[in-house]
Design an enzyme around this catalytic site. Structure first.
Site, PDB file in Angstrom:
ATOM      1  N   TYR A 112       0.817  -1.203   0.000  1.00  0.00           N
ATOM      2  CA  TYR A 112       0.000   0.000   0.000  1.00  0.00           C
ATOM      3  C   TYR A 112       0.856   1.261   0.000  1.00  0.00           C
ATOM      4  CZ  TYR A 112       1.189  -0.283   4.955  1.00  0.00           C
ATOM      5  OH  TYR A 112       1.868  -0.395   6.141  1.00  0.00           O
ATOM      6  N   CYS A 113       2.176   1.106   0.058  1.00  0.00           N
ATOM      7  CA  CYS A 113       3.072   2.244   0.218  1.00  0.00           C
ATOM      8  C   CYS A 113       3.868   2.550  -1.046  1.00  0.00           C
ATOM      9  CB  CYS A 113       4.032   1.984   1.386  1.00  0.00           C
ATOM     10  SG  CYS A 113       5.164   3.329   1.757  1.00  0.00           S
ATOM     11  N   ARG A 149       8.797  14.198  15.185  1.00  0.00           N
ATOM     12  CA  ARG A 149       8.750  12.759  14.905  1.00  0.00           C
ATOM     13  C   ARG A 149       9.664  12.475  13.714  1.00  0.00           C
ATOM     14  NH1 ARG A 149       6.115   8.456  16.243  1.00  0.00           N
ATOM     15  NH2 ARG A 149       4.779   9.663  17.618  1.00  0.00           N
ATOM     16  N   SER A 204       4.790   0.059  12.712  1.00  0.00           N
ATOM     17  CA  SER A 204       3.848  -0.376  11.680  1.00  0.00           C
ATOM     18  C   SER A 204       3.762  -1.902  11.665  1.00  0.00           C
ATOM     19  CB  SER A 204       4.290   0.137  10.309  1.00  0.00           C
ATOM     20  OG  SER A 204       4.329   1.546  10.295  1.00  0.00           O
ATOM     21  N   CYS A 338      -8.595  17.801   9.020  1.00  0.00           N
ATOM     22  CA  CYS A 338      -7.867  18.974   8.530  1.00  0.00           C
ATOM     23  C   CYS A 338      -8.067  20.184   9.436  1.00  0.00           C
ATOM     24  CB  CYS A 338      -8.331  19.318   7.117  1.00  0.00           C
ATOM     25  SG  CYS A 338      -7.897  18.070   5.891  1.00  0.00           S
ATOM     26  N   ASP A 616      -2.560 -18.389 -12.682  1.00  0.00           N
ATOM     27  CA  ASP A 616      -2.553 -16.960 -12.989  1.00  0.00           C
ATOM     28  C   ASP A 616      -1.160 -16.363 -12.813  1.00  0.00           C
ATOM     29  OD1 ASP A 616      -3.926 -14.342 -13.460  1.00  0.00           O
ATOM     30  OD2 ASP A 616      -3.214 -13.978 -11.424  1.00  0.00           O
TER      31      ASP A 616
END
EC number: 4.1.99.22
Length: 646
Positions: A112-113, A149, A204, A338, A616
């Site tokens: 996903y990164c 951070r 993570s 936001c 596949d």
């Protein structure tokens, strides 16, 4: 002042900032007075972008200036103490939190990164040096930043990360130094980092299943991450934040398992909505919303309590009564934050980003290396912060205008390996393992050379099953001797009295322990077999993908086979063996559940879909691939007795 600067139009933003602050009665604060004088002196220069400043067009200036001036005065009246105008945007948001990327490099390739091949890296000469990082950090802290951070890439692969933390610790006014890491190097470095002054850790971790971890991050290292989390707890970090990006069809079935970890451990498990990034091929169907996640967890723990939200927090926090830790949701997509954002970011190459999703950046590195003074840097930073938008609506419109991320929609393809609504849970087992500070053990994913020319790799979805502790061998495929009555029926069960298709009513049948094993063989041919054996397919590790597909398919059987009942499986295991004599992959799928109906269809579906997935993965190399011998090996439990293939 550069030649000709006096002839340039005055920067209206600087004048408005000064006017708002002067009109608010804050001139008694000497540091602020000096700051205002600097602003006014610099207002005759160009804006920080380097482009000449122009006066607003007629018809726009009066209204825009009035609105901005009104907002600033209202904001300043409501706050008892002054805050740096350079770090306050036009909507009154005070930015006290700075994220600094130490490197673009990462030792993982999370799906996903970033793309599997990685991303182009900036030449080292264009990255911030350690001294440049510290210079910028000192400047921001002097203006009011109280939390820094360190991020990446993966910050803990930077050789001088411990020294950077130690230098930051000396900055007066800096209250928190945190790091966001994938955890691979954490256990080794954490004692030194803690001594240097590291005060907060985010780790993570997107799955508790080792094989799935390798699939998601395209690398090994699950046990190193576990070791890092345990080390953080051991050294007294509380809470240890665990960041989990939730992706439909991949790990949303583990929500309860992650939440259960907070029962006996000081963890803050933070579920993050899947977000778009360059290269991650974002698809709204993969996004699991905060409300959907919350509903799933509340079904298991209806007593879940909402915790008060901290100012400028990005997370909605909850606690299960009696649990030591807590869970949180970062609703980046469904309910953005936001309006309270207080974060700024400096990239590894020295660009200031005022919004993660914004395209606008200004290079602080270039100005530093050009010899810009502290005041010039502050002017550049202040102008960038002043341009920050209220929110980046285009991102959220993209989400909200999209069809709902619902697996029941007609366009959703349940045969997709990523499409999954699983229910398998192993919460109690994982909590036991974590409480004892033990890492779940699975057979190694390394290739092993077996006897008789059989090259074999073993994959499993379960941590400590006796059956899983053994690799497949030719002997393990031999059927066991028949046991129990072999009852059969002379009538089809899925038809009614008139011969029409019908679902069997199992409501009155007793719950029993049901186990079924099925197998399949995929004849790849020599070329495809060699690539699979050496894990050199461009699409990735075919055996890992096929194993996960088989597990997912077992849990989706009732959606694929129309008249099958939904079964809450307690265990699914898929094993793959490479047979070099036949250039084949032999698949064995085992399913277990307690209920009124058997799981042979789940086992057969698992084996079949695993074999289709292998096809596949390899079809680009060869279409001369044969799927054969999909069959039930055994089943136990149920009124019809046990079955073992002779």
């Amino acid at each position: 002042m550069t030649p000709g600067a006096s002839a340039r139009p005055v920067c209206s933003r600087s004048r408005l900032w000064a006017a708002a602050l002067l009109g608010s009665g804050f001139m008694a604060a000497q540091p602020l007075s000096r700051m205002l004088r600097r602003l006014l002196r610099s207002s005759a220069r160009s804006c920080s972008s380097g482009a000449p400043v122009t006066q607003p067009r007629p018809g726009e200036s009066a209204r825009a200036a009035s609105e901005e001036l009104s907002r600033r005065r209202q904001f300043l009246r409501e706050h008892a103490a002054p805050f740096s105008a350079f770090l306050t945007d036009s909507f009154g948001r005070q930015h006290s939190y700075l994220r600094i990327s130490l490197t673009e490099k990462c030792n993982l390739r999370c799906q996903y990164c970033m793309p599997e091949e990685g991303v182009p890296l900036t030449p080292k000469v264009n990255l911030l040096t350690t001294e440049e990082i510290l210079t910028l950090a000192r400047l921001f802290v002097k203006e009011g930043i109280d939390k820094i951070r360190l991020t990446g890439g993966e910050p803990l692969i930077r050789p001088d990360v411990v020294d950077i933390v130690a230098q930051l610790q000396r900055l007066e006014g800096l209250r928190t130094i945190g790091v966001t890491t994938n955890g691979i190097n954490l256990a080794r470095l954490l004692p030194q980092l803690q001594k240097a002054g590291l005060s907060a850790i985010n780790i993570s971790l997107d799955t508790l299943v080792p094989a799935k971890f390798e699939f998601i991050v395209r690398r090994k290292g699950f046990h190193k991450v576990m070791e890092g989390i345990h080390k953080a707890i051991e050294l007294g970090y509380n809470p240890v934040k665990v960041n989990c990006v939730v992706m439909r069809g991949l790990n949303e079935d583990e929500l309860l398992d992650f939440a259960a970890l907070t029962k006996g451990l000081p963890l803050d498990v933070r579920f993050i909505e899947y977000m778009p990034f360059d290269g991650n091929k974002w698809n709204f169907k993969k996004m699991v919303s905060y409300k959907e996640m919350l509903d799933t967890i509340r079904q298991q723990w209806p007593e879940l309590e909402k915790l008060p939200e901290e100012e400028s927090s990005t997370a909605k926090a909850f606690k299960i009564p009696g649990f030591q830790g807590q869970i949180s949701f970062i609703t980046s997509m469904s309910e953005h934050f936001c309006g309270t954002c207080n974060r700024l970011r400096i990239t590894a190459d020295g660009n200031l980003k005022v919004c993660l999703f914004g395209n606008s950046e200004v290079s602080l590195r270039d100005h530093l290396r050009a010899g810009a003074s502290e005041q010039e840097l502050l002017r550049i930073i202040g102008a960038a912060v002043g341009r920050k938008k209220r929110q980046h609506a285009e991102l959220f419109l993209m989400f909200h205008d999209s069809p709902p991320a619902n697996p029941s929609i007609s366009s959703w393809n349940p045969l997709d390996v990523q499409g999954l609504r699983p229910k398998m849970s192993f919460s109690s087992q994982m909590v036991t393992l974590w409480k004892g500070y033990r890492v779940p053990q699975t057979p190694p994913l390394a290739q092993q050379q077996l006897g008789s020319g059989c090259f074999q790799r073993h994959y499993t979805s379960h941590a400590d099953s006796d059956a899983n502790s053994k690799c497949l061998s030719p002997g393990s495929w031999a059927p066991a001797a028949p046991s129990g009555p072999q009852l059969t029926s002379e009538q089809l069960t899925h038809v009614d009295s008139e011969g029409r298709a019908a679902m069997v009513d199992v409501g009155r049948k007793p719950d029993t322990e049901r186990v079924a094993v099925a197998s399949a063989v995929v004849l790849l041919g020599p070329v495809a077999f060699k690539l699979v054996q050496q894990n050199q397919l461009k699409k990735g590790d075919a055996l890992v993908v096929a194993q996960l597909a088989g597990i997912q398919a077992a849990k989706l059987t009732s959606q694929l086979i129309p008249l099958c009942h939904h079964v809450a499986l307690s265990h699914v295991q898929v094993q793959l063996e490479l047979d070099s004599t036949r250039h084949a992959v032999r698949i064995q799928a085992s399913c277990r559940a307690r209920g009124p109906t058997g799981v042979e269809m789940e086992a057969l579906t698992s084996a079949a879909v695993a074999s289709l997935t292998l096809y596949d993965m390899c079809k680009a190399v060869s279409r001369d691939i044969v799927l054969e011998e999909i069959k039930l090996i055994s089943k136990t439990g149920g009124q019809r007795g046990d079955f073992h293939r002779a």
